[in-house]
Structure formats: structure tokens, C-alpha cells
Design a protein around this motif. Structure first.
Motif, PDB file in Angstrom:
ATOM      1  N   GLY A  14     -22.327 -18.958  54.473  1.00  0.00           N
ATOM      2  CA  GLY A  14     -22.546 -18.761  53.045  1.00  0.00           C
ATOM      3  C   GLY A  14     -23.708 -19.604  52.553  1.00  0.00           C
TER       4      GLY A  14
ATOM      5  N   TYR B 255     -25.797 -21.087  48.775  1.00  0.00           N
ATOM      6  CA  TYR B 255     -25.700 -21.396  47.358  1.00  0.00           C
ATOM      7  C   TYR B 255     -25.922 -20.133  46.538  1.00  0.00           C
ATOM      8  CZ  TYR B 255     -26.909 -23.604  42.887  1.00  0.00           C
ATOM      9  OH  TYR B 255     -26.966 -23.961  41.577  1.00  0.00           O
TER      10      TYR B 255
ATOM     11  N   SER C  12     -21.793 -16.680  47.117  1.00  0.00           N
ATOM     12  CA  SER C  12     -20.392 -16.707  47.557  1.00  0.00           C
ATOM     13  C   SER C  12     -19.773 -15.313  47.612  1.00  0.00           C
ATOM     14  CB  SER C  12     -19.560 -17.625  46.659  1.00  0.00           C
ATOM     15  OG  SER C  12     -19.615 -17.194  45.308  1.00  0.00           O
ATOM     16  N   THR C  13     -20.040 -14.484  46.651  1.00  0.00           N
ATOM     17  CA  THR C  13     -19.466 -13.136  46.646  1.00  0.00           C
ATOM     18  C   THR C  13     -20.005 -12.318  47.811  1.00  0.00           C
ATOM     19  OG1 THR C  13     -19.308 -13.237  44.251  1.00  0.00           O
ATOM     20  CG2 THR C  13     -19.114 -11.073  45.258  1.00  0.00           C
TER      21      THR C  13
ATOM     22  N   ALA D 193     -21.272 -13.519  50.618  1.00  0.00           N
ATOM     23  CA  ALA D 193     -20.771 -14.101  51.869  1.00  0.00           C
ATOM     24  C   ALA D 193     -19.342 -13.654  52.137  1.00  0.00           C
ATOM     25  CB  ALA D 193     -20.864 -15.628  51.821  1.00  0.00           C
ATOM     26  N   ALA D 194     -18.501 -13.645  51.108  1.00  0.00           N
ATOM     27  CA  ALA D 194     -17.106 -13.236  51.295  1.00  0.00           C
ATOM     28  C   ALA D 194     -17.023 -11.803  51.804  1.00  0.00           C
ATOM     29  CB  ALA D 194     -16.335 -13.387  49.987  1.00  0.00           C
TER      30      ALA D 194
END
Length: 175
Positions: A82, A84, A87-88, A90-91
Motif C-alpha cells: 500500500g 500513502y 488505501s482503498t 491497495a485493499a
């Protein structure tokens, strides 16, 4: 051409817009009928016409092949780490990669080649033609047809040596 149309296999290209999806559809249409999936028909109409005019078959039919069926999943570096403000992404990319790993374990023993491709870098398509990346280095963007060729190589691998994951990026990309 007759054997191509009488077969039981075909290629499905999801996300068959003007870049990598188009290049994959054209490459795979040389051996199989292809089904193109996009959000809007306008995204694939030209590709369908190009394939059909070149003697291939797009949208319908099913071909025969000596190659095992494949499910090729496209991800990015976010599939493995992930960043900076990402996050969305990467998830969802982690989940896509994990799904591919699980499907490979479930369907690999049945002869289906499931592979995950990390495609990281700017893809050289019309929309990115004005982007300057990697200090303007020649081949500093990933060519869509080169991605398609890598996918074809995955698809045609012998089942005794299936690759589960590849990492595709331009030679000058910093990662």
C-alpha cells in the motif's frame, strides 16, 4: 478458420477499452473467438469491427485449442504494498491478488491456468500520449501490445510450468 469457429474455447477480455484490453483482444483473436466486456458498447465497437474485418471472430463463437483455459488477472504494485493516500486501491488490489491465488489453487488441479499480473507504469495508449514519464526515455511507457504478448505467453504455458504471477513494468520504471 473453420477449426477456429468449431471449437469449445474462447477468450473473454473484461475491460476491453482502447488500451491494454484492445491489444489483448486483438492478440487473442488470432487464435480464438473473443468476447469483449466493457461498461459501454462504444468502448469496444471499433475493436470488434477490426477483429471481424481481419478474419477473426469477436463477441460470439467458441474455439478449440491445445492450450489450457486461462484466467489472467491484472493488478498493480498496490497488489503487494500500500501507499500513502491509496488505501482503498491497495485493499481492492490485495483482494484481487488473493482471489487469484485461491482460484489458482482451486482450479489449477483441474487444468485452468490462473495468473496475476502486476502491471506497473503508464501504459502507452492514446489517452496518455501527452504524458512525459521516466524522463521521456524511449519505451518509458508500457506498450499495450507488449502486455498482450506477455498475457499470451502466460496463456500458452505448459501446465507443468504455470506461472502464478508476473511483474510487468518498463525497464526504466523506479519501484
Amino acid at each position: 478458420m473453420a477449426s477456429k469457429l468449431s471449437s469449445k474455447l474462447f477468450a473473454v477480455v473484461a475491460g476491453a477499452g482502447p488500451g491494454t484490453g484492445r491489444a489483448c483482444a486483438i492478440r487473442f483473436s488470432k487464435a480464438y473467438p473473443v468476447v469483449l466486456l466493457t461498461r459501454t458498447a462504444e468502448s469496444y465497437k471499433d475493436t470488434v469491427a477490426e477483429i471481424n474485418n481481419a478474419g477473426g471472430k469477436a463477441i460470439e463463437a467458441v474455439p478449440e485449442s491445445e492450450h489450457p483455459p486461462s484466467l489472467l488477472i491484472t493488478g498493480a504494485t498496490a497488489s503487494i504494498r500500500g501507499s500513502y493516500l491509496f488505501s482503498t486501491m491497495a485493499a481492492s488490489m490485495f483482494a484481487r491478488r488473493a482471489l487469484g491465488q485461491s482460484l489458482a489453487r482451486e482450479f489449477g488441479p483441474k487444468g485452468v491456468h490462473v495468473a496475476h499480473a502486476i502491471v506497473d507504469g503508464v501504459i502507452d495508449i492514446p489517452r496518455t500520449s501527452h504524458y512525459s514519464v521516466n524522463n521521456g526515455a524511449e519505451d518509458g511507457k508500457i506498450r499495450a501490445d507488449a502486455i498482450a504478448e506477455s498475457y499470451w505467453n502466460l496463456h500458452t504455458q505448459h501446465r507443468s510450468a504455470f506461472t502464478q504471477e508476473i511483474d510487468i513494468r518498463p525497464y526504466v520504471e523506479k519501484f
